[in-house]
Design a protein around this motif. Structure first.
Motif, PDB file in Angstrom:
ATOM      1  N   ARG A  82       0.688  -0.857  -0.126  1.00 36.64           N
ATOM      2  CA  ARG A  82       0.137   0.000  -0.397  1.00 36.64           C
ATOM      3  C   ARG A  82       0.821   0.810  -0.175  1.00 36.64           C
ATOM      4  NH1 ARG A  82      -5.171  -1.110   4.338  1.00 36.64           N
ATOM      5  NH2 ARG A  82      -5.725  -2.723   3.847  1.00 36.64           N
ATOM      6  N   HIS A  83       0.195   2.342  -0.365  1.00 31.16           N
ATOM      7  CA  HIS A  83       1.018   3.693  -0.315  1.00 31.16           C
ATOM      8  C   HIS A  83       1.204   4.207   0.976  1.00 31.16           C
ATOM      9  CE1 HIS A  83       1.824   8.123  -1.430  1.00 31.16           C
ATOM     10  NE2 HIS A  83       2.370   7.536  -1.899  1.00 31.16           N
ATOM     11  N   ARG A  84       0.072   4.029   1.809  1.00 28.71           N
ATOM     12  CA  ARG A  84       0.333   4.221   2.854  1.00 28.71           C
ATOM     13  C   ARG A  84       1.824   3.742   3.497  1.00 28.71           C
ATOM     14  NH1 ARG A  84      -1.216   2.094   7.584  1.00 28.71           N
ATOM     15  NH2 ARG A  84      -1.797   3.307   9.230  1.00 28.71           N
ATOM     16  N   ASP A  85       2.005   2.041   3.516  1.00 23.60           N
ATOM     17  CA  ASP A  85       2.391   1.585   4.610  1.00 23.60           C
ATOM     18  C   ASP A  85       4.429   1.842   3.660  1.00 23.60           C
ATOM     19  OD1 ASP A  85       0.950  -1.105   5.787  1.00 23.60           O
ATOM     20  OD2 ASP A  85       0.240  -0.404   4.401  1.00 23.60           O
ATOM     21  N   GLU A  86       3.683   2.245   2.347  1.00 23.66           N
ATOM     22  CA  GLU A  86       5.327   2.890   1.694  1.00 23.66           C
ATOM     23  C   GLU A  86       5.549   3.601   2.057  1.00 23.66           C
ATOM     24  OE1 GLU A  86       7.454   0.502   0.088  1.00 23.66           O
ATOM     25  OE2 GLU A  86       5.844  -1.016  -0.180  1.00 23.66           O
ATOM     26  N   MET A  87       5.156   4.565   2.199  1.00 25.88           N
ATOM     27  CA  MET A  87       5.287   6.557   2.433  1.00 25.88           C
ATOM     28  C   MET A  87       5.055   6.245   4.363  1.00 25.88           C
ATOM     29  SD  MET A  87       4.934   8.577   0.032  1.00 25.88           S
ATOM     30  CE  MET A  87       5.154   9.519   0.775  1.00 25.88           C
ATOM     31  N   LEU A  88       4.979   5.389   4.878  1.00 28.37           N
ATOM     32  CA  LEU A  88       5.838   5.168   6.756  1.00 28.37           C
ATOM     33  C   LEU A  88       6.843   4.608   6.576  1.00 28.37           C
ATOM     34  CD1 LEU A  88       2.041   4.889   7.998  1.00 28.37           C
ATOM     35  CD2 LEU A  88       3.473   6.968   7.927  1.00 28.37           C
ATOM     36  N   GLY A  89       7.272   4.451   5.590  1.00 28.74           N
ATOM     37  CA  GLY A  89       8.579   3.181   5.859  1.00 28.74           C
ATOM     38  C   GLY A  89       8.152   1.638   6.021  1.00 28.74           C
ATOM     39  N   ILE A  90       7.688   0.970   5.283  1.00 28.76           N
ATOM     40  CA  ILE A  90       7.583  -0.654   5.689  1.00 28.76           C
ATOM     41  C   ILE A  90       8.929  -0.885   5.852  1.00 28.76           C
ATOM     42  CG2 ILE A  90       6.671  -0.399   3.748  1.00 28.76           C
ATOM     43  CD1 ILE A  90       5.684  -2.295   6.915  1.00 28.76           C
ATOM     44  N   ASN A  91       9.760  -0.623   5.058  1.00 27.39           N
ATOM     45  CA  ASN A  91      11.177  -1.424   4.402  1.00 27.39           C
ATOM     46  C   ASN A  91      11.754  -1.029   5.987  1.00 27.39           C
ATOM     47  OD1 ASN A  91      11.124   1.244   3.920  1.00 27.39           O
ATOM     48  ND2 ASN A  91      13.687   0.556   3.870  1.00 27.39           N
ATOM     49  N   SER A  92      11.939   0.063   7.160  1.00 26.76           N
ATOM     50  CA  SER A  92      12.598  -0.037   8.179  1.00 26.76           C
ATOM     51  C   SER A  92      11.702  -0.587   9.053  1.00 26.76           C
ATOM     52  CB  SER A  92      12.434   1.683   8.484  1.00 26.76           C
ATOM     53  OG  SER A  92      13.084   2.117   7.494  1.00 26.76           O
ATOM     54  N   TYR A  93      10.490  -0.922   9.267  1.00 26.36           N
ATOM     55  CA  TYR A  93       9.489  -1.476  10.300  1.00 26.36           C
ATOM     56  C   TYR A  93      10.046  -2.968   9.753  1.00 26.36           C
ATOM     57  CZ  TYR A  93       6.342   2.346  11.681  1.00 26.36           C
ATOM     58  OH  TYR A  93       5.296   3.306  11.776  1.00 26.36           O
ATOM     59  N   MET A  94       9.960  -3.131   8.793  1.00 28.52           N
ATOM     60  CA  MET A  94      10.268  -4.948   8.432  1.00 28.52           C
ATOM     61  C   MET A  94      11.794  -5.199   9.053  1.00 28.52           C
ATOM     62  SD  MET A  94       7.603  -6.077   7.661  1.00 28.52           S
ATOM     63  CE  MET A  94       8.100  -7.590   5.171  1.00 28.52           C
ATOM     64  N   ALA A  95      12.936  -4.689   8.804  1.00 33.08           N
ATOM     65  CA  ALA A  95      14.278  -4.016   9.073  1.00 33.08           C
ATOM     66  C   ALA A  95      13.948  -4.261  11.021  1.00 33.08           C
ATOM     67  CB  ALA A  95      15.055  -3.190   8.654  1.00 33.08           C
ATOM     68  N   HIS A  96      13.692  -3.462  11.399  1.00 33.86           N
ATOM     69  CA  HIS A  96      13.349  -3.582  13.180  1.00 33.86           C
ATOM     70  C   HIS A  96      12.474  -5.301  13.529  1.00 33.86           C
ATOM     71  CE1 HIS A  96      12.224  -2.064  17.025  1.00 33.86           C
ATOM     72  NE2 HIS A  96      11.504  -2.303  16.977  1.00 33.86           N
ATOM     73  N   LEU A  97      11.507  -5.479  12.644  1.00 38.14           N
ATOM     74  CA  LEU A  97      11.364  -6.716  13.505  1.00 38.14           C
ATOM     75  C   LEU A  97      12.517  -7.813  12.788  1.00 38.14           C
ATOM     76  CD1 LEU A  97       8.983  -8.719  14.432  1.00 38.14           C
ATOM     77  CD2 LEU A  97       8.291  -9.139  11.811  1.00 38.14           C
ATOM     78  N   GLY A  98      13.339  -7.999  11.974  1.00 40.08           N
ATOM     79  CA  GLY A  98      14.281  -9.060  12.259  1.00 40.08           C
ATOM     80  C   GLY A  98      15.440  -8.434  13.089  1.00 40.08           C
ATOM     81  N   LYS A  99      15.425  -7.379  13.051  1.00 45.31           N
ATOM     82  CA  LYS A  99      16.657  -7.009  14.332  1.00 45.31           C
ATOM     83  C   LYS A  99      16.283  -7.147  15.727  1.00 45.31           C
ATOM     84  CE  LYS A  99      18.716  -2.664  12.303  1.00 45.31           C
ATOM     85  NZ  LYS A  99      18.648  -1.449  11.941  1.00 45.31           N
ATOM     86  N   CYS A 100      14.936  -7.384  16.077  1.00 42.91           N
ATOM     87  CA  CYS A 100      14.608  -8.158  17.220  1.00 42.91           C
ATOM     88  C   CYS A 100      14.440  -9.485  17.512  1.00 42.91           C
ATOM     89  CB  CYS A 100      13.469  -7.147  17.438  1.00 42.91           C
ATOM     90  SG  CYS A 100      13.180  -5.531  17.714  1.00 42.91           S
ATOM     91  N   VAL A 101      14.451  -9.534  16.131  1.00 37.27           N
ATOM     92  CA  VAL A 101      14.546 -10.965  16.024  1.00 37.27           C
ATOM     93  C   VAL A 101      15.895 -12.172  16.355  1.00 37.27           C
ATOM     94  CG1 VAL A 101      14.830 -13.358  14.909  1.00 37.27           C
ATOM     95  CG2 VAL A 101      12.531 -11.911  14.147  1.00 37.27           C
ATOM     96  N   ASP A 102      17.006 -11.167  16.172  1.00 38.00           N
ATOM     97  CA  ASP A 102      17.865 -11.504  15.933  1.00 38.00           C
ATOM     98  C   ASP A 102      18.934 -11.219  17.318  1.00 38.00           C
ATOM     99  OD1 ASP A 102      21.012 -12.395  14.543  1.00 38.00           O
ATOM    100  OD2 ASP A 102      21.020 -10.153  15.171  1.00 38.00           O
ATOM    101  N   LEU A 103      18.192 -10.004  17.734  1.00 39.27           N
ATOM    102  CA  LEU A 103      18.300  -9.324  19.175  1.00 39.27           C
ATOM    103  C   LEU A 103      17.826 -11.029  20.440  1.00 39.27           C
ATOM    104  CD1 LEU A 103      19.565  -7.511  21.665  1.00 39.27           C
ATOM    105  CD2 LEU A 103      17.221  -6.906  20.907  1.00 39.27           C
TER     106      LEU A 103
END
Length: 238
Positions: A82-103
């Motif tokens: 969705r345009h909304r998610d892209e504009m809000l930086g969905i890639n950063s949210y996904m990266a944050h999730l991955g970092k939390c799993v790794d932590l």
């Protein structure tokens, strides 16, 4: 499979998993040991809300229950487009999730992924593929990119990709192909509670996916390339 039926089979000793807006969160007991359960259902796309909710649940587990195993139940159609998610930086949210799993892993939490229905695209990358080991049910649907989309991106005709998919698991969807590539450690059939107990008891020795892919013939160069880079060995293509 319905997540409630799945939970009953996985946790005969009981569980306290709740669903809210297709986000699953709670706890369960396996052989007297408590574990955290985090996941999704309903083929939900991973937008910023669910990505953040999963990250928060993982961080809460790390903070409040040191070392507790985490089971990630996966059923998603992938990253929400969705345009909304892209504009809000969905890639950063996904990266944050991955970092939390790794932590969580670095803090000593065993992390197991289970694809019980559908796993597509970025929703799979930041969940099952971030786990210490990922497993799947036999009827699960798994793919990172469908062949029509792959054809558009690579400019390779879809007919050619379809033909390649007959012999090369890299181009083909399904749990059996991801098992061959090492992306899945195993496919769970039969007694799911027994499979989960075995997975929890399995000692971990780092990321073994490349080695499994080589052993199973689905990814023949990944491990040799890793060995060559790490040890300065000969060209793996030689």
């Amino acid at each position: 499979m319905d997540w409630k039926k799945l939970a009953d089979q996985l946790f005969p000793e009981g569980h306290a998993i709740v669903e809210q807006n297709e986000f699953l969160c709670g706890s369960a007991t396996v052989e007297g040991q408590a574990l955290a359960v985090i996941g999704t259902t309903g083929h939900t796309p991973i937008g910023i809300e669910i990505a953040l909710a999963q990250a928060q649940a993982i961080l809460r587990t790390v903070r409040e229950f040191p070392g507790m195993p985490i089971l990630m139940l996966i059923d998603t159609q992938g990253q929400r487009l969705r345009h909304r998610d892209e504009m809000l930086g969905i890639n950063s949210y996904m990266a944050h999730l991955g970092k939390c799993v790794d932590l969580a892993r670095r803090q000593g939490h065993p992390i197991i992924g289970l694809v019980y229905d559908q796993a597509l695209s970025g929703g799979f990358i930041t969940s099952g593929l971030m786990a210490d080991a990922c497993h799947a049910l036999p009827d699960a649907t798994i793919r990172v990119m469908g062949l029509p989309a792959m054809a558009r991106i690579t400019k390779v005709p879809e007919e050619v990709l379809t033909e390649l998919a007959q012999s090369n698991p890299v181009f083909a969807p399904g749990p059996e192909n991801y098992l061959r590539m090492g992306g899945l450690e195993s496919i769970w059939d039969g007694d799911l509670a027994a499979h989960l107990r075995a997975a929890l008891a399995q000692p971990r020795h780092g990321d073994e996916r490349a080695a499994l892919g080589l052993q199973r013939g689905g990814r023949r160069l990944a491990q040799p390339v890793i060995d060559a880079v790490m040890g300065g060995g000969h060209d793996p293509r030689a």
